[in-house]
Enzyme design. Structure first.
Site, PDB file in Angstrom:
ATOM      1  N   ALA A  98       0.761  -1.048   0.360  1.00 58.71           N
ATOM      2  CA  ALA A  98      -0.014  -0.065  -0.138  1.00 58.71           C
ATOM      3  C   ALA A  98       0.829   1.326   0.171  1.00 58.71           C
ATOM      4  O   ALA A  98       1.761   1.102   0.206  1.00 58.71           O
ATOM      5  CB  ALA A  98      -0.879  -0.053   1.534  1.00 58.71           C
TER       6      ALA A  98
ATOM      7  N   GLU B 291      -0.199  -9.440  -0.225  1.00 52.14           N
ATOM      8  CA  GLU B 291      -1.311  -9.663  -0.477  1.00 52.14           C
ATOM      9  C   GLU B 291      -2.284  -9.601  -1.951  1.00 52.14           C
ATOM     10  O   GLU B 291      -2.962 -10.881  -2.663  1.00 52.14           O
ATOM     11  CB  GLU B 291      -2.332  -8.447   0.131  1.00 52.14           C
ATOM     12  CG  GLU B 291      -1.726  -8.685   1.777  1.00 52.14           C
ATOM     13  CD  GLU B 291      -2.523  -7.349   2.807  1.00 52.14           C
ATOM     14  OE1 GLU B 291      -2.043  -6.541   2.230  1.00 52.14           O
ATOM     15  OE2 GLU B 291      -3.046  -8.203   3.452  1.00 52.14           O
TER      16      GLU B 291
ATOM     17  N   GLU C  90       3.415  -5.100   7.689  1.00 50.71           N
ATOM     18  CA  GLU C  90       3.013  -4.016   8.132  1.00 50.71           C
ATOM     19  C   GLU C  90       3.066  -4.012   9.684  1.00 50.71           C
ATOM     20  O   GLU C  90       2.880  -2.984  10.109  1.00 50.71           O
ATOM     21  CB  GLU C  90       1.748  -4.899   8.127  1.00 50.71           C
ATOM     22  CG  GLU C  90       0.534  -4.365   6.836  1.00 50.71           C
ATOM     23  CD  GLU C  90       1.216  -5.172   5.639  1.00 50.71           C
ATOM     24  OE1 GLU C  90       2.113  -6.473   5.728  1.00 50.71           O
ATOM     25  OE2 GLU C  90       0.304  -5.735   3.977  1.00 50.71           O
TER      26      GLU C  90
ATOM     27  N   GLY D 111       0.790  -4.949   0.973  1.00 51.17           N
ATOM     28  CA  GLY D 111      -0.146  -5.396  -0.665  1.00 51.17           C
ATOM     29  C   GLY D 111       0.186  -5.665  -0.704  1.00 51.17           C
ATOM     30  O   GLY D 111      -0.210  -6.616  -1.733  1.00 51.17           O
TER      31      GLY D 111
HETATM   32  C1  3H9 Z   1       0.268  -2.246   3.672  1.00 52.44           C
HETATM   33  O1  3H9 Z   1       1.122  -2.851   2.630  1.00 52.44           O
HETATM   34  C2  3H9 Z   1      -1.363  -2.480   3.769  1.00 52.44           C
HETATM   35  C3  3H9 Z   1      -1.466  -3.688   3.432  1.00 52.44           C
HETATM   36  O2  3H9 Z   1      -1.910  -4.806   4.370  1.00 52.44           O
HETATM   37  C4  3H9 Z   1      -3.461  -2.626   3.607  1.00 52.44           C
HETATM   38  C5  3H9 Z   1      -3.940  -1.816   3.832  1.00 52.44           C
HETATM   39  C6  3H9 Z   1      -5.649  -2.039   3.820  1.00 52.44           C
HETATM   40  N1  3H9 Z   1       4.778   3.309  -0.076  1.00 52.44           N
HETATM   41  O3  3H9 Z   1      13.258   1.574   0.842  1.00 52.44           O
HETATM   42  P1  3H9 Z   1      14.131   2.341  -0.307  1.00 52.44           P
HETATM   43  C7  3H9 Z   1       9.855   4.678  -0.808  1.00 52.44           C
HETATM   44  S1  3H9 Z   1       1.838  -1.032   4.059  1.00 52.44           S
HETATM   45  C8  3H9 Z   1       5.121   4.919  -0.315  1.00 52.44           C
HETATM   46  O4  3H9 Z   1      14.461   3.696   0.167  1.00 52.44           O
HETATM   47  P2  3H9 Z   1      15.172   0.498  -1.545  1.00 52.44           P
HETATM   48  C9  3H9 Z   1      10.172   5.452  -0.053  1.00 52.44           C
HETATM   49  O5  3H9 Z   1      10.205   6.333   0.797  1.00 52.44           O
HETATM   50  C10 3H9 Z   1       3.108  -0.996   3.130  1.00 52.44           C
HETATM   51  N2  3H9 Z   1       6.073   4.695  -0.485  1.00 52.44           N
HETATM   52  O6  3H9 Z   1      14.262   2.018  -1.254  1.00 52.44           O
HETATM   53  C11 3H9 Z   1      11.437   5.616  -0.299  1.00 52.44           C
HETATM   54  O7  3H9 Z   1      11.130   7.194  -1.376  1.00 52.44           O
HETATM   55  P3  3H9 Z   1      11.949   8.342  -1.331  1.00 52.44           P
HETATM   56  C12 3H9 Z   1       3.615  -2.455   3.408  1.00 52.44           C
HETATM   57  C13 3H9 Z   1       7.235   3.808  -0.216  1.00 52.44           C
HETATM   58  O8  3H9 Z   1      14.784  -0.200  -2.209  1.00 52.44           O
HETATM   59  C14 3H9 Z   1      11.173   5.427  -2.105  1.00 52.44           C
HETATM   60  O9  3H9 Z   1      10.149   4.434  -1.705  1.00 52.44           O
HETATM   61  N3  3H9 Z   1       4.405  -2.514   2.905  1.00 52.44           N
HETATM   62  C15 3H9 Z   1       7.282   2.420  -0.040  1.00 52.44           C
HETATM   63  O10 3H9 Z   1      16.086  -0.293  -0.589  1.00 52.44           O
HETATM   64  C16 3H9 Z   1      12.414   3.646  -1.916  1.00 52.44           C
HETATM   65  O11 3H9 Z   1      12.513   3.689  -0.582  1.00 52.44           O
HETATM   66  C17 3H9 Z   1       6.129  -2.233   3.598  1.00 52.44           C
HETATM   67  O12 3H9 Z   1       6.275  -2.287   4.312  1.00 52.44           O
HETATM   68  C18 3H9 Z   1       5.304   2.330   0.573  1.00 52.44           C
HETATM   69  N4  3H9 Z   1       4.690   1.357   0.460  1.00 52.44           N
HETATM   70  O13 3H9 Z   1      14.162  -0.712  -0.826  1.00 52.44           O
HETATM   71  C19 3H9 Z   1       7.582  -1.968   2.105  1.00 52.44           C
HETATM   72  N5  3H9 Z   1       8.075   1.268  -0.026  1.00 52.44           N
HETATM   73  O14 3H9 Z   1      12.925   7.736  -2.043  1.00 52.44           O
HETATM   74  C20 3H9 Z   1       8.164  -0.718   2.124  1.00 52.44           C
HETATM   75  C21 3H9 Z   1       9.020   2.186  -0.292  1.00 52.44           C
HETATM   76  O15 3H9 Z   1      11.603   9.374  -1.289  1.00 52.44           O
HETATM   77  N6  3H9 Z   1       9.313  -0.674   1.424  1.00 52.44           N
HETATM   78  N7  3H9 Z   1       8.614   3.656  -0.558  1.00 52.44           N
HETATM   79  O16 3H9 Z   1      12.991   8.674   0.158  1.00 52.44           O
HETATM   80  C22 3H9 Z   1      10.510  -0.738   2.087  1.00 52.44           C
HETATM   81  O17 3H9 Z   1      10.526  -1.926   2.595  1.00 52.44           O
HETATM   82  C23 3H9 Z   1      11.428  -1.230   0.853  1.00 52.44           C
HETATM   83  O18 3H9 Z   1      11.297   0.881   0.523  1.00 52.44           O
HETATM   84  C24 3H9 Z   1      11.523  -1.776  -0.767  1.00 52.44           C
HETATM   85  C25 3H9 Z   1      12.753  -1.098  -1.307  1.00 52.44           C
HETATM   86  C26 3H9 Z   1      11.812  -3.319   0.069  1.00 52.44           C
HETATM   87  C27 3H9 Z   1      10.282  -1.741  -1.399  1.00 52.44           C
END
Ligand code: 3H9
Length: 719
Positions: A61, A103, A123, A100
């Site tokens: 998400a 999911e 999450e 998500g």
């Molecule tokens: C969810 O899914 C809820 C659902 O179950 C249901 C709800 C109803 N959204 O980490 P990085 C941005 S909750 C928005 O440096 P990497 C991040 O801020 C979500 N932005 O890269 C950064 O921005 P900036 C569950 C996001 O390659 C840029 O992307 N998901 C999101 O080292 C690069 O990120 C998670 O918890 C996002 N979801 O790692 C996953 N994700 O460049 C969270 C990233 O402006 N994400 N950004 O600073 C991660 O763990 C890592 O970002 C990922 C990539 C492994 C994907």
């Protein structure tokens, strides 16, 4: 958004397009709804593949949307529509499928992953639970114990583990989309009933109640007050005990509580703070990351005590060649053995070969002549460090970066001992250096942006939360720790016990209270520093000591314990007693309690009842107040930098966001009012005097934390 193409004549290929991680924003959700509908209604399409652009499936998400009003199609009906489709839908997972994103993949009928992909439901780390059906589908797919392990920790799994667990159906080393299209063709026309995860009950599990009881107990213990892990267990329990529709209802209820909680806000703040700090701005708001880090191939570590050994391991594990220097032969041999052991254990844990041959040991500082970067980690003594820096300047090739691992000394003073002060930065590691997440990169007024950029990038490569901070006594972390520890000492003088203070802080969520932490790190460390500051008076043990020193209240309690040889865990006695030196189990010590009684009597102090609230307010607000001074002085670029330091290096509970975020949650006016209150009661304690920045922020209407930067800049420009 999502792009649609017809490939191999009969496969509808849907590509998520939302850089950088294809998060499920409103536009992406709308795109998926539209393209899925298009594929399902096209009679030429026999099966569907969903993938993400730029080598990443989906990061979940869109967290940035969480604070605002929800627009666009919701996730749950969208995933149901995919699952109930009458054509097979295959997820082609490259890069990450998280939250998500996973999911979405679980809503598909099949999942094909690239061997380098990582999957997970993180999450819980954002204060949430997988609330788009993840908490209900994953246990049905892989069983309750495995699902609990993934959902309550947020752990990411490799493609190989995902295959073993049954999350994915196939792993490929080749082009994932091609493999998924081929697979989609092969399953076209097959019955989809068995592939709809929501239609199945969870695999049978003997003694479900006992399992949940045990897991809940463990989770409560490790959560230290965080509510999301507990809600995750409750949601999985619903999956295991209720029909799918009722389980989804329970998932919705639990998510509703979490979604608006302060803890979720704090954890999501931490997520963005860690990334913002990685871009390491200057306090003025200028960014330094435009400066290109230098390539590093060969590094050196000088001094192989506990810190030097950990740093050597951390460097070798990032792939650098390391020259490890220790002048005394015996110490060098001991260090070699210890470092090899650490490298071997680390390699075993990560399933790789140990990097033993990357480290060369030497007694001669001349051996570092051709390295790109040196980290000096000799004893914390400015005269000794100065000598080492002078030697390094003479020995190293031109352009070598000289870094000092110091926890408090003046980096600029050391820089002035070298002909090239622009090449000098501090790298403040935390023990054990190959394990602890935090690295303070300390820049002096003359450090070049490139030197700092190189140290920051090296920290990142080591997997550390690297924070660039200015040069001052104690930098950020230890400078804030000082008033926190002093308040804890004062509370003992006034009637508290180490047990009471630690309990209050541990209930707040700290991994360890201040006294248990002090026993672990050694009371002699602070004693040595206070001696250096001229604060320790001779004759303290005789009771002739004063409690006002250098014009301010001073508690000699820590010094008195050191004079008794009570250095903490390593001597088996400190603020607590231990079964034997080195043991970790702290037990109350009657000696300490009678010592405190005698001390109070000697100084005419009357013990009063102190409650947890006072402990928290005095210790935490004193620490936070110092944080405001640090922001005012421009030592940290913003509140996020301070918070990342405290969450990753000082055991501050992540679900409370860090000290500055906590102050923002409590309300700046309340923090100010309580500091003023305690300052009136203790006028001889300067660190309770509210910082001028805190006063100004309150006077300007207590802006929310993300607006402090603007407010600080404005306040400074008015000076
Ligand atoms: C969810 O899914 C809820 C659902 O179950 C249901 C709800 C109803 N959204 O980490 P990085 C941005 S909750 C928005 O440096 P990497 C991040 O801020 C979500 N932005 O890269 C950064 O921005 P900036 C569950 C996001 O390659 C840029 O992307 N998901 C999101 O080292 C690069 O990120 C998670 O918890 C996002 N979801 O790692 C996953 N994700 O460049 C969270 C990233 O402006 N994400 N950004 O600073 C991660 O763990 C890592 O970002 C990922 C990539 C492994 C994907």
């Amino acid at each position: 958004m999502a792009e649609y193409n017809l490939v191999s004549e009969c496969v509808g290929l849907i590509t998520l397009r939302n850089p950088p991680v294809n998060a499920l924003s409103a536009a992406v959700r709308q795109g998926i709804v539209d393209t899925v509908q298009r594929a399902l209604s096209d009679p030429n399409v026999k099966s569907v593949v969903i993938c993400g652009q730029n080598g990443i499936f989906c990061g979940g998400a869109d967290i940035k949307e969480f604070g605002s009003k929800m627009t666009g199609p919701p996730l749950i009906p969208m995933f149901h529509a995919i699952e109930s489709a009458n054509k097979p839908v295959v997820a082609a997972i490259e890069g990450s499928a998280l939250g998500g994103g996973l999911e979405l993949a679980l809503g598909c009928h099949y999942r094909i992953a690239h061997s380098k992909a990582r999957l997970g439901l993180p999450e819980v780390t954002l204060g949430l639970l997988p609330a788009a059906g993840g908490s209900q589908r994953l246990p049905r797919l892989i069983g309750v114990p495995a699902a609990l392990s993934l959902i309550t920790t947020g752990r990411h799994v490799t493609a190989a583990e995902a295959l073993q667990l049954g999350i994915v159906d196939q792993v490929t080393d080749h082009n994932t989309v091609d493999a998924a299209v081929k697979f989609a063709l092969s399953v076209a026309g097959r019955s989809l009933g068995p592939r709809r995860i929501s239609a199945h009950p969870c695999p049978q599990q003997p003694d479900l109640d006992a399992l949940f009881e045990e897991v809940m107990q463990k989770v409560r213990q490790s959560a230290r007050g965080a509510i999301a892990p507990i809600a995750c267990v409750q949601a999985v329990r619903a999956a295991a005990t209720l029909p799918y529709a009722q389980g989804m209802e329970r998932e919705r209820e639990l998510m509703a509580t979490l979604f608006t909680s302060g803890q979720a806000r704090a954890l999501q703040y931490c997520f963005f703070a860690e990334r913002a700090v990685g871009r390491w701005r200057m306090p003025s708001g200028a960014r330094w990351d435009t400066s290109k880090p230098r390539p590093l191939h060969k590094a050196a570590v000088i001094g192989l005590g506990i810190m030097g050994r950990g740093i050597t391991v951390a460097l070798a594990q990032t792939g650098l060649s390391v020259i490890a220097v220790e002048t005394q032969e015996k110490q060098l041999m001991e260090a070699k053995q210890a470092i090899s052991g650490m490298l071997e254990r680390g390699a075993k844990r990560r399933g790789v070969a140990p990097a033993l041959d990357r480290v060369i040991y030497s007694q001669n500082i001349q051996a570092v002549a051709d390295v790109d970067l040196v980290i000096e980690a000799v004893f914390e003594d400015i005269a000794l460090k100065t000598k080492v820096f002078q030697q390094l300047s003479a020995v190293c090739k031109p352009g070598t970066l000289l870094c000092t691992n110091t926890s408090a000394l003046d980096v600029d003073q050391l820089a002035s001992e070298t002909p090239n002060p622009e090449l000098v930065v501090g790298m403040h590691f935390f023990a054990p250096a190959h394990v602890m997440k935090l690295l303070e990169v300390v820049y002096g007024p003359r450090s070049s942006p490139q030197a700092v950029a190189t140290a920051m990038q090296l920290g990142k490569k080591m997997g550390k939360a690297s924070v660039a901070v200015g040069n001052c006594r104690g930098f950020v972390g230890n400078r804030m720790l000082k008033p926190y520890i002093e308040e804890a000492f004062f509370l003992l003088e006034e009637g508290a016990t180490p047990e009471l203070v630690d309990q209050a802080l541990e209930e707040f969520g700290f991994a360890m209270g201040v006294f248990r932490m002090s026993d672990l790190s050694g009371l002699d460390v602070g004693w040595r520093i206070r001696k250096g500051e001229g604060l320790v008076e001779p004759g303290t043990a005789s009771g002739r000591s004063t409690r006002i020193r250098q014009g301010r209240r001073y508690s000699p309690l820590g010094d008195l314990l050191c004079e008794e040889g009570r250095f903490g865990q390593k001597t088996g006695r400190g603020w607590y007693q231990y079964d034997k030196p080195g043991s970790r189990v702290a037990r109350s010590d009657p000696w300490l309690h009678s010592f405190l009684g005698a001390y109070r009597a000697q100084h005419g102090l009357v013990a009063r009842r102190i409650d947890h609230q006072e402990v928290l307010e005095r210790c935490l607000y004193a620490l936070i107040n110092e944080g405001f001074h640090i922001l005012d002085d421009g030592i940290a670029a913003g509140p996020e930098d301070i918070d990342v330091i405290y969450v990753s290096g000082y055991g501050w509970p992540r679900h409370r966001g860090g000290p500055m975020f906590y102050a923002n949650m409590v309300g700046l006016a309340k923090v100010l009012e309580r500091l003023e209150h305690y300052q009136q009661l203790h006028p001889e304690v300067p660190h309770l005097q509210p910082s001028s920045l805190l006063r100004k922020l309150v006077a300007s209407g207590s802006p929310p934390i993300h607006k402090w930067g603007e407010a600080i800049k404005k306040l400074h420009s008015q000076l």
